[in-house]
Scaffold this active site. Structure first.
Site, PDB file in Angstrom:
ATOM      1  N   CYS A   1       0.844  -1.208   0.000  1.00  0.00           N
ATOM      2  CA  CYS A   1       0.000   0.000   0.000  1.00  0.00           C
ATOM      3  C   CYS A   1       0.873   1.250   0.000  1.00  0.00           C
ATOM      4  O   CYS A   1       1.752   1.401   0.845  1.00  0.00           O
ATOM      5  CB  CYS A   1      -0.907  -0.018   1.231  1.00  0.00           C
ATOM      6  SG  CYS A   1      -1.688   1.572   1.564  1.00  0.00           S
TER       7      CYS A   1
ATOM      8  N   CYS B   1       0.480   3.343   3.480  1.00  0.00           N
ATOM      9  CA  CYS B   1       0.875   2.838   4.796  1.00  0.00           C
ATOM     10  C   CYS B   1       2.195   3.487   5.256  1.00  0.00           C
ATOM     11  O   CYS B   1       3.047   3.824   4.433  1.00  0.00           O
ATOM     12  CB  CYS B   1       1.026   1.310   4.759  1.00  0.00           C
ATOM     13  SG  CYS B   1      -0.533   0.421   5.006  1.00  0.00           S
TER      14      CYS B   1
ATOM     15  N   HIS C   1      -4.123   0.449   7.992  1.00  0.00           N
ATOM     16  CA  HIS C   1      -4.637   0.200   6.646  1.00  0.00           C
ATOM     17  C   HIS C   1      -6.121  -0.201   6.645  1.00  0.00           C
ATOM     18  O   HIS C   1      -6.842   0.064   5.675  1.00  0.00           O
ATOM     19  CB  HIS C   1      -3.791  -0.918   6.023  1.00  0.00           C
ATOM     20  CG  HIS C   1      -4.095  -1.210   4.589  1.00  0.00           C
ATOM     21  ND1 HIS C   1      -3.722  -0.362   3.565  1.00  0.00           N
ATOM     22  CD2 HIS C   1      -4.738  -2.254   3.994  1.00  0.00           C
ATOM     23  CE1 HIS C   1      -4.116  -0.874   2.404  1.00  0.00           C
ATOM     24  NE2 HIS C   1      -4.731  -2.020   2.632  1.00  0.00           N
TER      25      HIS C   1
ATOM     26  N   ASN D   1     -13.452   9.937  -1.204  1.00  0.00           N
ATOM     27  CA  ASN D   1     -14.089   8.882  -1.988  1.00  0.00           C
ATOM     28  C   ASN D   1     -13.864   7.586  -1.231  1.00  0.00           C
ATOM     29  O   ASN D   1     -12.722   7.179  -1.039  1.00  0.00           O
ATOM     30  CB  ASN D   1     -13.467   8.765  -3.380  1.00  0.00           C
ATOM     31  CG  ASN D   1     -13.752   9.980  -4.227  1.00  0.00           C
ATOM     32  OD1 ASN D   1     -14.833  10.542  -4.176  1.00  0.00           O
ATOM     33  ND2 ASN D   1     -12.769  10.398  -5.016  1.00  0.00           N
TER      34      ASN D   1
ATOM     35  N   SER E   1      -9.121   3.963  -5.209  1.00  0.00           N
ATOM     36  CA  SER E   1      -8.251   2.890  -5.677  1.00  0.00           C
ATOM     37  C   SER E   1      -7.454   2.249  -4.544  1.00  0.00           C
ATOM     38  O   SER E   1      -6.668   1.353  -4.780  1.00  0.00           O
ATOM     39  CB  SER E   1      -7.313   3.414  -6.765  1.00  0.00           C
ATOM     40  OG  SER E   1      -6.621   4.549  -6.293  1.00  0.00           O
TER      41      SER E   1
ATOM     42  N   HIS F   1      -6.960   1.951   2.088  1.00  0.00           N
ATOM     43  CA  HIS F   1      -6.363   2.657   3.224  1.00  0.00           C
ATOM     44  C   HIS F   1      -7.180   3.934   3.470  1.00  0.00           C
ATOM     45  O   HIS F   1      -7.393   4.711   2.536  1.00  0.00           O
ATOM     46  CB  HIS F   1      -4.893   3.001   2.922  1.00  0.00           C
ATOM     47  CG  HIS F   1      -4.149   3.421   4.149  1.00  0.00           C
ATOM     48  ND1 HIS F   1      -3.109   2.697   4.683  1.00  0.00           N
ATOM     49  CD2 HIS F   1      -4.323   4.479   4.988  1.00  0.00           C
ATOM     50  CE1 HIS F   1      -2.671   3.294   5.778  1.00  0.00           C
ATOM     51  NE2 HIS F   1      -3.391   4.381   5.971  1.00  0.00           N
TER      52      HIS F   1
ATOM     53  N   HIS G   1      -8.463   7.346   3.659  1.00  0.00           N
ATOM     54  CA  HIS G   1      -7.892   8.634   3.272  1.00  0.00           C
ATOM     55  C   HIS G   1      -8.909   9.487   2.537  1.00  0.00           C
ATOM     56  O   HIS G   1      -9.890   8.986   1.993  1.00  0.00           O
ATOM     57  CB  HIS G   1      -6.665   8.428   2.369  1.00  0.00           C
ATOM     58  CG  HIS G   1      -7.004   7.952   0.985  1.00  0.00           C
ATOM     59  ND1 HIS G   1      -7.410   6.662   0.699  1.00  0.00           N
ATOM     60  CD2 HIS G   1      -7.017   8.603  -0.209  1.00  0.00           C
ATOM     61  CE1 HIS G   1      -7.635   6.537  -0.602  1.00  0.00           C
ATOM     62  NE2 HIS G   1      -7.412   7.703  -1.176  1.00  0.00           N
TER      63      HIS G   1
ATOM     64  N   GLN H   1      -9.067  13.564   0.315  1.00  0.00           N
ATOM     65  CA  GLN H   1      -8.247  14.438  -0.507  1.00  0.00           C
ATOM     66  C   GLN H   1      -8.632  15.893  -0.292  1.00  0.00           C
ATOM     67  O   GLN H   1      -9.723  16.188   0.202  1.00  0.00           O
ATOM     68  CB  GLN H   1      -8.425  14.104  -1.992  1.00  0.00           C
ATOM     69  CG  GLN H   1      -7.986  12.709  -2.380  1.00  0.00           C
ATOM     70  CD  GLN H   1      -7.976  12.533  -3.898  1.00  0.00           C
ATOM     71  OE1 GLN H   1      -7.366  13.316  -4.618  1.00  0.00           O
ATOM     72  NE2 GLN H   1      -8.652  11.513  -4.377  1.00  0.00           N
TER      73      GLN H   1
HETATM   74  O1  LIG Z   1      -7.623  10.826  -7.010  1.00  0.00           O
HETATM   75  P1  LIG Z   1      -8.021   9.388  -7.072  1.00  0.00           P
HETATM   76  O2  LIG Z   1      -8.539   8.856  -5.748  1.00  0.00           O
HETATM   77  O3  LIG Z   1      -6.951   8.506  -7.650  1.00  0.00           O
HETATM   78  O4  LIG Z   1      -9.232   9.333  -8.099  1.00  0.00           O
HETATM   79  C1  LIG Z   1     -10.590   9.377  -7.772  1.00  0.00           C
HETATM   80  O5  LIG Z   1     -10.983  10.657  -7.279  1.00  0.00           O
HETATM   81  C2  LIG Z   1     -10.865  11.754  -8.184  1.00  0.00           C
HETATM   82  C3  LIG Z   1     -11.455  12.982  -7.522  1.00  0.00           C
HETATM   83  O6  LIG Z   1     -12.826  12.834  -7.210  1.00  0.00           O
HETATM   84  C4  LIG Z   1     -11.548  11.459  -9.517  1.00  0.00           C
HETATM   85  O7  LIG Z   1     -11.240  12.465 -10.429  1.00  0.00           O
HETATM   86  C5  LIG Z   1     -11.128  10.105 -10.090  1.00  0.00           C
HETATM   87  O8  LIG Z   1     -11.889   9.823 -11.240  1.00  0.00           O
HETATM   88  C6  LIG Z   1     -11.347   9.017  -9.032  1.00  0.00           C
HETATM   89  O9  LIG Z   1     -10.956   7.771  -9.524  1.00  0.00           O
END
Ligand SMILES: O=P(O)(O)O[C@H]1O[C@H](CO)[C@@H](O)[C@H](O)[C@H]1O
Ligand SMILES: O=P(O)(O)O[C@H]1O[C@H](CO)[C@@H](O)[C@H](O)[C@H]1O
Lengths: 350, 350
Positions: A52, A55, A116, A156, A164, A167, A169, A171
């Site tokens: 990961c 981590c 994780h 997300n 993806s 873990h 998190h 943004q």
């Molecule tokens: O930034 P990440 O987690 O790789 O990506 C994810 O969040 C982003 C922000 O919402 C999006 O634009 C991506 O399509 C999604 O896969």
């Protein structure tokens, strides 16, 4: 002629925050489902995963090594959608069809925990307080960068929401322009404020507390509810009871109360289908453009896609993309179901 | 300071049809993907499936038997999101927070072919002409129902787009109100028309044909292109070269030309990743409210989710839901890639 019954008859509801409508089809919730099933990711994740990139102690894509962090940990997104570089640009004001402008910004990743396999609802309140303090620090730090006018904090959660890495998190994308949805919201908050000299969401919250039909969770400082105009099946909004614009306005008591309601709401979500409930969440608050923005009210949106079970989600597709958002289960029904969920996480009972 | 390069630098583009922006991050297309992979449904479907509720001669959920149809076949949606029943309702004009109104409408399903395993790109042009004629008939029939003011024709293709049955079909949701996205579009078309006495999309198309950077397919009567403001990786729009508002305005030559470009575009889509390319598509055209609507221009949107391969799609999630749509690959690049695809379907070569 039959009289309108909001619990049974197809109808549209109006969202005053963004000036859009949603089509509600309560009778349709019995529709059988033969379509795509989402995969449920196994719950058996290790506390530390050597592969990961989030981590502690592991190497990221760009070669950097994560420190042995113990609380929330922030780093610059290795594949940022925004860049800090200043770009020379001559605006063509007359352009209608090919209007474009460079956009500067900073994207960061906020690891919620070194573990994780730990998600928000499973964390102690004090650890969630630490995440909130991290968001506060980032809002301040990013917000004071001269060219940054908006700081978008979001998460997300779950692969079905494009995440993806399991873990825990979130943004932060901070940028010079107000993003479309924020600008829409600000315009409507501002129009309401100019007309009533009061805040749209504060006035709305008062009515919701009186009606008590869509409240999911409440404490001294915050309320989580399913908005009257929710588009996602179990969409919620957290609104503060006191009127303030941004996360840095929290009192200490509000930080604890916000951590508590975050834990409660996400626990109810997980308990609903006994699964790690996917969603996208995000905070809407005052821009960092240096203006006072009395029209703004701190709030947080949760947009979870699941509809009937851990594997059947709502698709916002053809009609929704061309026409408008559509939902089957009513917001009142969703709120009742969520409210009934225990505040104790199902996994902690095993 | 570096000069703005639209092919490399993060920027925002403006969509004049709906007055919203999209964030474009061209440098980000090299981001590795460790997230969810979509399942590719096997191509080996039978021509007739005894368990399919859309195949000729089969029984549907409500007990009705499909006729032994040979061309496009239309029936009332068994689980309609809208109902025809008239509902008594007293509007409260002063309501801000709890504004709702009953919505009347009719939902229909349009089977494109009796063959369970045949999709648009694999059909002969004459069969697609038959679908177009069916759409024309439905637009007229539904549009003349007294309380119907808008007829939304759309298709959800592929399980990733919430389609629960691979049998080729689209839907029509006709209703009394203008749905949100249509109303937004109409407002912007109208403002442009009032200002310029000409049509926004006609004027836009002229510029696009001159630039020839985003054109995917063109014939005497229609153009398929990736709009400058596209949000989905391979989003396209089909615009007619002649100015008219609705599908019933087609000449015979235009019907053939539209069928031809539909076949070409969907063939290119399938060829791109050698898969049955998922998308939601829909026609935007004049409302059926009895007004003349010179501001309207017939056009069709394609919103396909795939990004890098048959299994990796773009997620419109946290930032996109809270902020604004974001894309990695530029529209110019997407158009070039699509244009390069053969007009001969990959399956017909096997
Ligand atoms: O930034 P990440 O987690 O790789 O990506 C994810 O969040 C982003 C922000 O919402 C999006 O634009 C991506 O399509 C999604 O896969
Ligand atoms: O009507 P269907 O094909 O069963 O359902 C599909 O299309 C509808 C219209 O876009 C959506 O509301 C549903 O979420 C989707 O699953």
């Amino acid at each position: 002629m039959k009289n309108f019954d909001i619990n049974e008859d197809p109808h549209r509801r109006y969202n005053p925050l963004i000036n859009e409508w949603v089509l509600v089809s309560p009778h349709r919730s019995k529709r059988p489902w033969q379509g795509q099933n989402e995969t449920v990711t196994s719950d058996a994740l290790p506390e530390y995963d050597p592969t990961c990139y989030l981590c502690p102690g592991n190497v990221r894509a760009n070669g950097e090594v994560n420190p042995a962090y113990e609380n929330a940990f922030v780093f610059e997104n290795d594949f940022a959608a925004l860049k800090q570089e200043e770009i020379a640009f001559e605006e063509n004001k007359n352009e209608t069809f090919f209007k474009a402008q460079p956009e500067r910004g900073i994207s960061r990743v906020v690891c919620f925990s070194p573990k994780h396999n730990l998600t928000l609802p499973e964390m102690p309140v004090v650890a969630i307080e630490n995440i909130i303090q991290t968001w506060q620090k980032e809002y301040t730090d990013l917000g004071t960068v001269d060219y940054i006018n908006h700081v978008q904090i979001f998460e997300n959660k779950g692969s079905v929401m494009g995440c993806s890495n399991p873990h825990p998190h979130g943004q932060i994308w901070a940028q010079s322009s107000l993003p479309t949805e924020v600008e829409k919201t600000q315009n409507n908050l501002k129009a309401y404020y100019d007309k009533h000299q009061s805040n749209l969401l504060q006035d709305y919250l008062k009515e919701e507390l009186k009606l008590n039909e869509r409240i999911v969770s409440e404490n001294d400082h915050f309320v989580a509810l399913v908005p009257f105009w929710a588009i996602w099946p179990y969409e919620t909004i957290i609104i503060s009871k006191r009127h303030f614009g941004k996360i840095t306005d929290f009192t200490e008591a509000e930080t604890t109360a916000f951590a508590t309601i975050l834990k409660q709401l996400t626990t109810k979500y997980d308990n609903l289908f006994e699964t790690s409930f996917p969603y996208s969440s995000g905070i809407h608050q005052s821009p960092t453009d240096g203006e006072s923005h009395p029209e703004w009210q701190f709030h947080m949106h949760f947009y979870p896609p699941l509809l009937r079970s851990a594997t059947v989600k709502k698709f916002m597709v053809g009609y929704e993309m061309m026409g408008e958002s559509q939902r089957d289960i009513t917001p009142e029904k969703s709120a009742t179901v969520l409210k009934e969920q225990s505040d104790v996480h199902y996994k902690s009972k095993i």
